[in-house]
Design an enzyme around this catalytic site. Structure first.
Site, PDB file in Angstrom:
ATOM      1  N   LYS A 164      36.457  30.557  58.901  1.00 17.13           N
ATOM      2  CA  LYS A 164      37.695  30.586  58.123  1.00 17.13           C
ATOM      3  C   LYS A 164      38.871  30.049  58.944  1.00 17.13           C
ATOM      4  CE  LYS A 164      36.073  34.611  55.541  1.00 17.13           C
ATOM      5  NZ  LYS A 164      36.360  36.022  55.199  1.00 17.13           N
ATOM      6  N   PHE A 191      42.815  41.422  45.246  1.00 16.85           N
ATOM      7  CA  PHE A 191      42.976  40.605  46.453  1.00 16.85           C
ATOM      8  C   PHE A 191      42.600  39.140  46.248  1.00 16.85           C
ATOM      9  CE2 PHE A 191      38.799  42.719  46.697  1.00 16.85           C
ATOM     10  CZ  PHE A 191      37.951  41.617  46.801  1.00 16.85           C
ATOM     11  N   ARG A 246      23.717  37.512  58.680  1.00 22.13           N
ATOM     12  CA  ARG A 246      24.525  38.678  58.303  1.00 22.13           C
ATOM     13  C   ARG A 246      24.615  39.663  59.472  1.00 22.13           C
ATOM     14  NH1 ARG A 246      27.912  38.126  54.408  1.00 22.13           N
ATOM     15  NH2 ARG A 246      27.879  40.350  54.076  1.00 22.13           N
ATOM     16  N   THR A 248      32.016  43.479  57.204  1.00 21.42           N
ATOM     17  CA  THR A 248      33.188  42.763  56.689  1.00 21.42           C
ATOM     18  C   THR A 248      34.470  43.200  57.388  1.00 21.42           C
ATOM     19  OG1 THR A 248      32.106  42.526  54.545  1.00 21.42           O
ATOM     20  CG2 THR A 248      34.492  42.234  54.597  1.00 21.42           C
ATOM     21  N   ARG A 273      32.232  39.425  64.097  1.00 23.04           N
ATOM     22  CA  ARG A 273      33.429  40.146  63.636  1.00 23.04           C
ATOM     23  C   ARG A 273      33.790  41.303  64.566  1.00 23.04           C
ATOM     24  NH1 ARG A 273      31.767  39.992  57.315  1.00 23.04           N
ATOM     25  NH2 ARG A 273      32.673  37.954  56.806  1.00 23.04           N
ATOM     26  N   ASN A 328      38.887  38.020  59.305  1.00 21.86           N
ATOM     27  CA  ASN A 328      37.589  38.392  59.875  1.00 21.86           C
ATOM     28  C   ASN A 328      36.737  37.190  60.278  1.00 21.86           C
ATOM     29  OD1 ASN A 328      36.620  37.531  57.396  1.00 21.86           O
ATOM     30  ND2 ASN A 328      35.919  39.547  56.741  1.00 21.86           N
ATOM     31  N   HIS A 387      32.669  33.610  57.045  1.00 23.53           N
ATOM     32  CA  HIS A 387      31.998  33.991  55.802  1.00 23.53           C
ATOM     33  C   HIS A 387      30.529  33.637  55.938  1.00 23.53           C
ATOM     34  CE1 HIS A 387      30.857  34.205  51.580  1.00 23.53           C
ATOM     35  NE2 HIS A 387      30.213  33.063  51.805  1.00 23.53           N
TER      36      HIS A 387
END
Length: 151
Positions: free
Chosen positions: A11, A59, A87, A93, A104, A114, A117
């Site tokens: 991100k 959000f 994952r 998250t 993370r 964070n 994705h």
């Protein structure tokens, strides 16, 4: 396990903080194969499609605004069990709930920043890969150390 593909995106916070190499390295060291990679500033339309499952959530607007605020590094990785493994490498998250050693847990700041994705399952991975990449942008290749990666 079987060979599968997953979609990951670093991100804007991860790109701006110079974490791209660190994150790529974690997946390479795990033994996964990078088959697609590009940097782009996502359009609002792309972001809204990507996060469409959250459209009715409070959000959603902020999420779309954030992901379109700067460059994103979009990636497709391939390997045995890559979706679940990714994952686990990514972590929870919420960075404060993510285990140390995860991306993370080590690099995330808060739920809104964070860093990365990752697709949460095979159907999502397929949808996200098709949304972000044309088939001509994905490379089928075999690493020279392939025999050391799989049984």
């Amino acid at each position: 396990m079987s060979v599968e593909r997953t979609f990951l995106a670093i991100k804007p916070d991860g790109v701006q903080r110079g974490l791209v190499g660190e994150i790529l390295g974690r997946f390479e060291r795990k033994g996964f194969k990078l088959v697609g990679l590009k940097q782009l500033i996502p359009s609002k339309e792309l972001a809204e499609k990507h996060y469409g499952v959250h459209k009715e959530r409070p959000f959603f607007t902020g999420l779309v605004g954030f992901i379109t605020s700067g460059p994103v590094v979009a990636m497709v990785w391939e390997g045995d069990g890559v979706i679940l493994s990714a994952r686990k490498l990514i972590g929870a998250t919420k960075p404060l709930e993510a285990e140390p050693g995860t991306i993370r847990g080590d690099l995330g700041i808060n739920i809104g920043r964070n860093v990365i994705h990752g697709s949460d399952g095979p159907e999502t991975a397929s949808f996200e890969i098709d949304l972000w990449f044309n088939s001509s942008e994905l490379n089928n290749w075999n690493p020279s150390d392939q025999k050391w990666r799989v049984e």
